[in-house]
Design an enzyme around this catalytic site. Sequence first.
Site, short mmCIF file in Angstrom:
data_model
loop_
_atom_site.label_atom_id
_atom_site.label_comp_id
_atom_site.label_asym_id
_atom_site.label_seq_id
_atom_site.Cartn_x
_atom_site.Cartn_y
_atom_site.Cartn_z
CG HIS A 1 -3.19 -3.31 5.53
ND1 HIS A 1 -3.62 -2.39 4.57
CD2 HIS A 1 -4.51 -3.93 4.78
CE1 HIS A 1 -3.88 -1.87 3.85
NE2 HIS A 1 -5.37 -2.79 4.35
CD GLU B 1 -2.94 1.38 2.67
OE1 GLU B 1 -3.94 1.09 2.45
OE2 GLU B 1 -2.07 0.55 3.73
CD GLU C 1 -7.48 -0.19 5.12
OE1 GLU C 1 -7.52 0.78 4.37
OE2 GLU C 1 -6.83 -0.49 5.99
CG HIS D 1 -1.89 5.77 5.51
ND1 HIS D 1 -1.17 4.52 5.42
CD2 HIS D 1 -1.29 5.79 3.95
CE1 HIS D 1 -0.72 4.27 3.92
NE2 HIS D 1 -1.28 5.03 3.05
CG HIS E 1 2.66 3.50 4.10
ND1 HIS E 1 2.61 2.28 2.76
CD2 HIS E 1 2.14 3.27 5.53
CE1 HIS E 1 1.33 1.07 3.83
NE2 HIS E 1 1.78 2.38 5.52
CD GLU F 1 1.52 3.58 8.75
OE1 GLU F 1 1.36 2.13 8.11
OE2 GLU F 1 1.17 4.21 8.04
CG ASP G 1 0.73 -1.32 6.63
OD1 ASP G 1 1.04 -0.68 6.90
OD2 ASP G 1 -0.73 -1.47 5.21
#
Length: 257
Positions: free
Chosen positions: A120, A34, A122, A177, A36, A182, A45
């Site tokens: 992650h 994904e 989701e 996010h 970033h 992160e 992730d």
Amino acid sequence: MKQSVVIGELAWPEYDRLVRDGKTTVLLPIGALEQHGHHMSMNPDVLLPSAMAERVAQRIGALVAPAIAYGYKSQQKSGGGNHMPGTTSLDGHTLTCTIKDVLKELARHGVRKVAMINGHYENSMFIVEGVDLALRELGWEGIKDFRVVVLSYWDFVREDTIATIYPDGFPGWAVEHGGVLETSLMLHLHPHLVDVSKVQDHAPATFPPYDFFPVKPEWTPSSGCLSSAKDATAEKGALLLDVCVEGIARELSVAFD
């Protein structure tokens, strides 16, 4: 061959010896590919829960299975959206079946204790569904002592740590996010995958209190991030890593009792 906690680095007889009696816990990281932001690689992730899993395994005598590197579709209000270039996702059914199949294979090897470490957001409910289906099908085969813990590493970040990491106020998990958390962890663990000169400083994203499909690309900040990473540091990442590893190891040391 040097002893490793990483299953993929073991020869099969050594792996068999360690898991056949069901006493060794196996940690299974699960993440996503994904975007970033402009400043960071697309694999945090996966890399972050994998790093935590290895450190936890060393503390509690567990093993780490190869990570599931693809996750469920990025949602606009938590990951920028699945329309973003580079983000490569699975349908929910595919992810659920992947989790189910991996868990059943671990059970076939003799494993009876698995902790899934999610990186992650989701993925969450598809992990639950995969676990549920695996337990049901294992039960049909007469295996009724297989147990699973499901956790997300960010749930182990303490309030005092948040206050240290975000001295000017925490924008909230919903917009983290690609932000400070992160990026700080990646600066500590994989600094070669971060270019802080490319951080785009902007206010936290705001969204209406509903989701809209198909997505409206203009809702996602042009950076792809939902908050700014300008205050990220490797030192903050070290603190976050220590807190998460300590908390996960503590909980897993008693979870299967």
